[in-house]
Design a protein around this motif. Sequence first.
Motif, PDB file in Angstrom:
ATOM      1  N   ASP A  59       0.818  -1.214   0.000  1.00 10.14           N
ATOM      2  CA  ASP A  59       0.000   0.000   0.000  1.00 10.14           C
ATOM      3  C   ASP A  59       0.849   1.259   0.000  1.00 10.14           C
ATOM      4  O   ASP A  59       0.337   2.365   0.182  1.00 10.14           O
ATOM      5  N   PRO A 306      -1.028   9.557 -11.861  1.00  8.99           N
ATOM      6  CA  PRO A 306      -2.354   9.826 -11.285  1.00  8.99           C
ATOM      7  C   PRO A 306      -2.564   9.044  -9.990  1.00  8.99           C
ATOM      8  O   PRO A 306      -2.192   7.873  -9.882  1.00  8.99           O
ATOM      9  N   GLY A 307      -3.152   9.726  -9.016  1.00 12.39           N
ATOM     10  CA  GLY A 307      -3.396   9.101  -7.729  1.00 12.39           C
ATOM     11  C   GLY A 307      -2.288   9.308  -6.727  1.00 12.39           C
ATOM     12  O   GLY A 307      -2.459   9.031  -5.536  1.00 12.39           O
ATOM     13  N   SER A 308      -1.125   9.792  -7.187  1.00 17.26           N
ATOM     14  CA  SER A 308      -0.009  10.027  -6.269  1.00 17.26           C
ATOM     15  C   SER A 308       0.049  11.493  -5.873  1.00 17.26           C
ATOM     16  O   SER A 308      -0.480  12.370  -6.571  1.00 17.26           O
ATOM     17  N   TYR A 311       0.346  14.873  -8.282  1.00 15.12           N
ATOM     18  CA  TYR A 311      -0.404  14.849  -9.535  1.00 15.12           C
ATOM     19  C   TYR A 311      -1.486  15.923  -9.525  1.00 15.12           C
ATOM     20  O   TYR A 311      -2.239  16.060  -8.562  1.00 15.12           O
ATOM     21  N   SER A 313      -4.588  17.156 -11.828  1.00 16.05           N
ATOM     22  CA  SER A 313      -5.455  16.889 -12.979  1.00 16.05           C
ATOM     23  C   SER A 313      -5.788  18.158 -13.753  1.00 16.05           C
ATOM     24  O   SER A 313      -6.260  18.086 -14.892  1.00 16.05           O
ATOM     25  N   SER A 398       7.601   6.701  -4.136  1.00 12.52           N
ATOM     26  CA  SER A 398       6.332   6.902  -3.435  1.00 12.52           C
ATOM     27  C   SER A 398       6.118   8.358  -3.049  1.00 12.52           C
ATOM     28  O   SER A 398       4.989   8.822  -2.936  1.00 12.52           O
TER      29      SER A 398
END
Length: 492
Positions: A59, A306-308, A311, A313, A398
């Motif tokens: 995770d 994306p998602g980190s 990022y 959008s 990460s």
Amino acid sequence: MKKLVLLISLIAGLALAKTTITVGLDADPPNLDPVFSNALVDRQVQNQLYDKLVDLGSDLKIIPMLAQSWIVEENGAVYVFKLRQGVKFHDGTEFDANAVKFNLERSMTAEGSRRKGELSLVKEVKVVDKYTVQVTLKSAFAPFLAVLSDRSGMMVSPTAAQKYGKDFGNNPVGTGPFKFVERKRQDKIVLAANESYWQRGLPKVDELIYRPFPDDDVRLANLLSGAATVISPVAPKDLNSVRSNPDLNLFTFPGLGHQGVWLNVTKGAFANPVLRRAFAATINRETIDRVVFLGTALPSNGPFAPGSLGYDSKIAVPKQDISLAKKLLADAGKPGGFSFTLLTAPGPVLTQLAQVYQAMAAEAGIQIKIEQVEFGTLLDKTDKKDYEAALLGWSGRSDPDGNIYDFMRCGGPLNSSGYCNAKVDQLLNRARTIRLAEARAAIYSEALKIIQSDLPYIYVYHPQITIGASKRLAALPLVPDGILRFKSVEVK
């Protein structure tokens, strides 16, 4: 009597039989010394040889490894680590606080170290007692634990490092679940189980063999034949072959990395930012995803997946604009276009990718000469700024700092373009000291807008992690950093 002898021989033979995992990689690891390494493929082997102070879970949360616990003091400027006791390096050297101090200081001071940027905020490493070490930072450094979950946190034997010096990469010694046996360049790296590993009952196999297969077809053929137990990556065209094979497992999941094109801003055509923008405007990311990667790559707007964290959008993925490219060429006094050489490592996917760039650039009158060089040579040439443009990416970290700081700051050890912008440096340094995630993300967005205008690097796509493995393998961890970890893996 003969039956008894036969039975004893059979039992002895079973006892001596080795359980071996053969891993097919897409390149030969250039350097097994974590201080001087800068390739993902290095980390595949290093993570078996060296334990780190901390590691990443599936995770992406930080978990203990050689550091059993830690406390953070002085508003994030001091870290006190309690170390695991009874751990020895493969050469018998004891792991303790002095070893940690040696390793961190070696990473910070060794000539040519790739870790200097990651550890640039470390002020002092102090041995508190045999199994306690205190790291004092110059200021709060939000990514510090994430940094220690990778090569900066890998612990090498001080005895071996001092003995071998710069040749340590050819004689690696860690505390990891596997120990180095031999290496034949461009052929294989052999590791054997560490019988004295501190995690009781691990590893569960006797031997790891790493084989470089730069050609995607050869890599797949070795997996299909059973000559390789696991391969990474699986080429997009081969995904269905692995997926449909009843003896194989296919694992695909989003990674943390990015891929694109380095541009040398120190000399040649790309010293002109207008020509950099002209070439960038010819690139169609959606076409690259569809034609080269068969829909498995994600068009990129920057270094953060994306998602980190980091990022944004709201930053649009750049679109192809041939009319803009031609206008920029005219503005730069090159209405008929210009030419440059694009370096790439071997392999059919990279060859196809380079050819797609070549065809797109030609629409605006820009001529690309493609030159293939061995992966280690490619790294050496980009490091020395001995190139014009190069296809190279990053496997991802990460924490966002690990995906941008050393690449885009002035003089950064991974800054292959020679790019330098004081405002970007200011922003990136500020982001390192702030612990609030939202505030850090806003700073990275501001920096990225400047970088996207200056274009020392063209971010093109985010690849997926793709792993093909024999169903005989059990308990293979899947971590978004893309590193295969074998200490708990069994062969059925």
